[in-house]
Scaffold this motif. Structure first.
Motif, PDB file in Angstrom:
ATOM      1  N   MET A  44       9.390 -15.840 -23.455  1.00 52.23           N
ATOM      2  CA  MET A  44       8.803 -14.977 -22.599  1.00 52.23           C
ATOM      3  C   MET A  44       9.263 -13.795 -22.449  1.00 52.23           C
ATOM      4  SD  MET A  44       6.783 -15.892 -19.116  1.00 52.23           S
ATOM      5  CE  MET A  44       5.295 -16.819 -19.520  1.00 52.23           C
ATOM      6  N   THR A  45       8.441 -12.570 -22.687  1.00 58.74           N
ATOM      7  CA  THR A  45       9.194 -11.155 -22.480  1.00 58.74           C
ATOM      8  C   THR A  45       8.819 -10.645 -20.834  1.00 58.74           C
ATOM      9  OG1 THR A  45       7.288 -10.032 -22.600  1.00 58.74           O
ATOM     10  CG2 THR A  45       8.604 -10.348 -24.487  1.00 58.74           C
ATOM     11  N   GLN A  46       9.746  -9.678 -20.491  1.00 61.29           N
ATOM     12  CA  GLN A  46       9.471  -9.556 -19.010  1.00 61.29           C
ATOM     13  C   GLN A  46       7.997  -8.622 -18.918  1.00 61.29           C
ATOM     14  OE1 GLN A  46      12.568  -6.464 -18.123  1.00 61.29           O
ATOM     15  NE2 GLN A  46      13.786  -7.635 -17.385  1.00 61.29           N
ATOM     16  N   ALA A  47       7.690  -8.277 -19.828  1.00 61.16           N
ATOM     17  CA  ALA A  47       6.338  -7.675 -19.750  1.00 61.16           C
ATOM     18  C   ALA A  47       4.990  -8.850 -19.601  1.00 61.16           C
ATOM     19  CB  ALA A  47       5.914  -6.913 -20.812  1.00 61.16           C
ATOM     20  N   GLU A  48       5.255  -9.712 -20.490  1.00 63.04           N
ATOM     21  CA  GLU A  48       4.536 -11.018 -20.382  1.00 63.04           C
ATOM     22  C   GLU A  48       4.541 -11.781 -18.804  1.00 63.04           C
ATOM     23  OE1 GLU A  48       4.408 -12.424 -24.906  1.00 63.04           O
ATOM     24  OE2 GLU A  48       6.079 -12.976 -23.680  1.00 63.04           O
ATOM     25  N   LEU A  49       5.730 -11.921 -18.416  1.00 68.42           N
ATOM     26  CA  LEU A  49       5.800 -12.674 -17.307  1.00 68.42           C
ATOM     27  C   LEU A  49       5.469 -11.815 -15.987  1.00 68.42           C
ATOM     28  CD1 LEU A  49       6.835 -14.824 -15.158  1.00 68.42           C
ATOM     29  CD2 LEU A  49       9.091 -13.886 -15.222  1.00 68.42           C
ATOM     30  N   ALA A  50       5.874 -10.472 -15.998  1.00 66.58           N
ATOM     31  CA  ALA A  50       5.180  -9.540 -15.106  1.00 66.58           C
ATOM     32  C   ALA A  50       3.293  -9.515 -14.909  1.00 66.58           C
ATOM     33  CB  ALA A  50       5.705  -8.129 -15.316  1.00 66.58           C
ATOM     34  N   LYS A  51       2.943  -9.662 -16.050  1.00 68.85           N
ATOM     35  CA  LYS A  51       1.540  -9.539 -16.187  1.00 68.85           C
ATOM     36  C   LYS A  51       1.008 -10.949 -15.523  1.00 68.85           C
ATOM     37  CE  LYS A  51      -2.418  -9.277 -19.207  1.00 68.85           C
ATOM     38  NZ  LYS A  51      -2.882  -9.026 -20.855  1.00 68.85           N
ATOM     39  N   ALA A  52       1.728 -12.087 -16.047  1.00 73.10           N
ATOM     40  CA  ALA A  52       0.934 -13.402 -15.453  1.00 73.10           C
ATOM     41  C   ALA A  52       1.443 -13.426 -13.903  1.00 73.10           C
ATOM     42  CB  ALA A  52       1.953 -14.360 -16.119  1.00 73.10           C
ATOM     43  N   ALA A  53       2.397 -12.857 -13.407  1.00 74.48           N
ATOM     44  CA  ALA A  53       2.648 -12.702 -12.038  1.00 74.48           C
ATOM     45  C   ALA A  53       1.915 -11.659 -11.116  1.00 74.48           C
ATOM     46  CB  ALA A  53       4.287 -12.762 -11.657  1.00 74.48           C
ATOM     47  N   GLY A  54       1.456 -10.860 -11.888  1.00 75.63           N
ATOM     48  CA  GLY A  54       0.619  -9.615 -11.153  1.00 75.63           C
ATOM     49  C   GLY A  54       1.832  -8.777 -10.569  1.00 75.63           C
ATOM     50  N   ILE A  55       2.949  -8.599 -11.179  1.00 75.19           N
ATOM     51  CA  ILE A  55       3.617  -7.355 -10.721  1.00 75.19           C
ATOM     52  C   ILE A  55       3.990  -6.580 -11.847  1.00 75.19           C
ATOM     53  CG2 ILE A  55       4.615  -8.769  -8.917  1.00 75.19           C
ATOM     54  CD1 ILE A  55       7.284  -8.967 -10.852  1.00 75.19           C
ATOM     55  N   SER A  56       4.486  -5.354 -11.723  1.00 68.95           N
ATOM     56  CA  SER A  56       5.279  -4.337 -12.783  1.00 68.95           C
ATOM     57  C   SER A  56       6.318  -4.843 -13.358  1.00 68.95           C
ATOM     58  CB  SER A  56       5.372  -2.948 -12.178  1.00 68.95           C
ATOM     59  OG  SER A  56       6.383  -2.823 -11.319  1.00 68.95           O
ATOM     60  N   THR A  57       6.301  -4.470 -14.973  1.00 68.54           N
ATOM     61  CA  THR A  57       7.522  -4.664 -15.614  1.00 68.54           C
ATOM     62  C   THR A  57       8.813  -4.051 -15.063  1.00 68.54           C
ATOM     63  OG1 THR A  57       6.129  -4.806 -17.581  1.00 68.54           O
ATOM     64  CG2 THR A  57       8.471  -4.815 -17.877  1.00 68.54           C
ATOM     65  N   THR A  58       8.706  -3.312 -14.420  1.00 68.65           N
ATOM     66  CA  THR A  58       9.736  -2.472 -13.782  1.00 68.65           C
ATOM     67  C   THR A  58      10.098  -2.995 -12.584  1.00 68.65           C
ATOM     68  OG1 THR A  58       9.252  -0.230 -14.696  1.00 68.65           O
ATOM     69  CG2 THR A  58      10.719  -0.450 -12.747  1.00 68.65           C
ATOM     70  N   GLY A  59       9.422  -3.615 -11.686  1.00 67.02           N
ATOM     71  CA  GLY A  59       9.391  -4.438 -10.693  1.00 67.02           C
ATOM     72  C   GLY A  59      10.481  -5.885 -11.073  1.00 67.02           C
ATOM     73  N   LEU A  60       9.909  -6.386 -12.204  1.00 70.24           N
ATOM     74  CA  LEU A  60      10.552  -7.666 -12.677  1.00 70.24           C
ATOM     75  C   LEU A  60      11.855  -7.357 -13.019  1.00 70.24           C
ATOM     76  CD1 LEU A  60      10.402 -10.673 -13.028  1.00 70.24           C
ATOM     77  CD2 LEU A  60       9.387 -10.206 -15.538  1.00 70.24           C
ATOM     78  N   ASN A  61      12.089  -6.194 -13.800  1.00 71.43           N
ATOM     79  CA  ASN A  61      13.465  -5.683 -14.385  1.00 71.43           C
ATOM     80  C   ASN A  61      14.552  -5.561 -13.086  1.00 71.43           C
ATOM     81  OD1 ASN A  61      15.332  -3.455 -15.084  1.00 71.43           O
ATOM     82  ND2 ASN A  61      14.726  -4.701 -16.893  1.00 71.43           N
ATOM     83  N   ASN A  62      13.992  -4.950 -12.026  1.00 69.79           N
ATOM     84  CA  ASN A  62      14.812  -4.873 -10.845  1.00 69.79           C
ATOM     85  C   ASN A  62      15.192  -5.985 -10.182  1.00 69.79           C
ATOM     86  OD1 ASN A  62      14.946  -2.000 -11.251  1.00 69.79           O
ATOM     87  ND2 ASN A  62      13.134  -1.766  -9.951  1.00 69.79           N
TER      88      ASN A  62
END
Length: 78
Positions: A16-34
């Motif tokens: 799973m990419t960060q973008a996919e997980l971020a979308k599924a979790a309802g957060i931004s990709t930048t937030g997940l990366n941090n």
């Protein structure tokens, strides 16, 4: 609570990419990366959303001592 290492490991197991997980979790990709880099101090509710998204995709989080290493871990659901 889940750790950045568990999040990265679970994502890798699922392909799973960060973008996919971020979308599924309802957060931004930048937030997940941090969060994954350990440069953010996320709310407990954010970590619960990430955990729920990963668990619904097929992973199981394990508490301290459940892994052979003695630390927290993650595995694919059987």
């Amino acid at each position: 609570m889940i750790t950045p290492e568990q999040i990265r490991g679970a994502r890798a197991m699922l392909g799973m990419t960060q973008a996919e997980l971020a979308k599924a979790a309802g957060i931004s990709t930048t937030g997940l990366n941090n969060i994954e880099r350990g440069s953010a101090d996320p709310k407990a509710s954010t970590l619960r959303s990430i955990q729920a998204a990963l668990e619904s995709s097929g992973v199981v989080f394990q508490a301290d001592g459940e892994m052979a290493s003695g630390g927290p871990g993650v595995r694919l659901r059987k």
